[in-house]
Design an enzyme around this catalytic site. Structure first.
Site, PDB file in Angstrom:
ATOM      1  N   SER A 115       0.811  -1.333  -0.008  1.00 20.98           N
ATOM      2  CA  SER A 115      -0.126  -0.019   0.118  1.00 20.98           C
ATOM      3  C   SER A 115       0.722   1.279  -0.090  1.00 20.98           C
ATOM      4  CB  SER A 115      -0.999  -0.026   1.146  1.00 20.98           C
ATOM      5  OG  SER A 115      -0.137   0.005   2.565  1.00 20.98           O
ATOM      6  N   HIS A 141       1.249   4.258   6.867  1.00 24.38           N
ATOM      7  CA  HIS A 141       0.728   4.992   5.953  1.00 24.38           C
ATOM      8  C   HIS A 141       1.257   6.471   6.056  1.00 24.38           C
ATOM      9  CE1 HIS A 141      -2.833   2.412   4.335  1.00 24.38           C
ATOM     10  NE2 HIS A 141      -1.736   1.735   4.027  1.00 24.38           N
ATOM     11  N   ASP A 180      -7.672   6.283   4.768  1.00 22.31           N
ATOM     12  CA  ASP A 180      -7.742   5.305   5.585  1.00 22.31           C
ATOM     13  C   ASP A 180      -9.084   5.123   6.604  1.00 22.31           C
ATOM     14  OD1 ASP A 180      -5.458   4.477   4.623  1.00 22.31           O
ATOM     15  OD2 ASP A 180      -3.957   5.212   6.136  1.00 22.31           O
TER      16      ASP A 180
END
Length: 240
Positions: free
Chosen positions: A117, A156, A182
């Site tokens: 990701s 992230h 998210d």
């Protein structure tokens, strides 16, 4: 033999006349019998023996370790000494980990990227080093955060950040390789992350070294076998 062209005559080259041989002459030209030596064998030509297979090498190593372990069991004093060496290695690793936690102020100072990701910034299998000593985080920082009721943290990038009237900071994260933020990953009803949810900010990276950890997590039996073999080698190792 010769060459011919359109509208041209062919120039032929005659081969010299070869006399015919009788059957007796043919017999005289037979190939001689093969050269044979009694002292030549397959082992002399190709080596004494074939190269051992990896499985047989591993079996020999295990057999030797078992023999050494049996000898060690009979020598109680040496067994206690080797057990102390093994305990020292384990406690040293724990001390290093606790030391990193104190320096970085993060409960997980080293993490492994498990998904894609965050590509292309980070690849699956990369090891990240975290630092949580600085309470301030900003948009663009790559952070590792935990979510309620989830055991595995997520790495992230901070997409948005704003400070509330009471001074608390709310954060919104997103994977570089994801199309949306998210909020779908957060706990039910949670729209923002708080500073307490952040385990640390990524300050360093080792490419693909964490693939070993991923393989051990995917195959737990391999993890136990590896740990057991390491302990066996430590116990049966001889001091110089």
């Amino acid at each position: 033999f010769g060459t011919c062209g359109r509208g041209r005559s062919c120039n032929l080259y005659e081969l010299p006349h070869l006399p015919t041989r009788s059957s007796s002459a043919v017999d005289s030209f037979r190939a001689p019998p093969p050269f044979v030596r009694d002292d030549v064998s397959a082992e002399n030509l190709f080596g004494a023996s074939a190269a051992p297979l990896p499985a047989s090498i591993m079996k020999d190593i295990i057999d030797k370790q078992i023999v050494e372990l049996k000898k060690l069991w009979l020598n109680k004093r040496q067994l206690a000494f080797q057990a102390l060496n093994l305990a020292m290695i384990v406690f040293s690793a724990l001390m290093i980990w606790k030391g990193l936690m104190c320096v970085t102020k993060s409960e997980s100072p080293v993490v492994v990227v498990l998904s894609g990701s965050m590509e292309p910034a980070f690849q699956r299998g990369d090891i990240l080093f975290l630092d949580n000593s600085n309470p301030e985080v900003a948009v663009g920082d790559v952070v590792v955060f935990k979510i309620r009721d989830r055991d595995i943290p997520i790495v992230h990038r901070i997409l948005k950040a704003h400070r509330k009237a009471d001074g608390k900071v709310e954060l919104l994260t997103k994977g570089d390789n994801n199309r949306v933020d998210d909020r779908g990953l957060y706990a039910p009803g949670q729209l923002w992350l708080e500073r307490e949810d952040i385990l640390g900010r990524a300050v360093g990276c080792l490419r693909y070294v964490g693939m070993v950890t991923i393989a051990l997590n995917d195959y737990p039996v391999l993890k136990y076998v590896l740990v057991g073999m390491m302990g066996l080698f430590v116990l049966t190792s001889k001091e110089g």
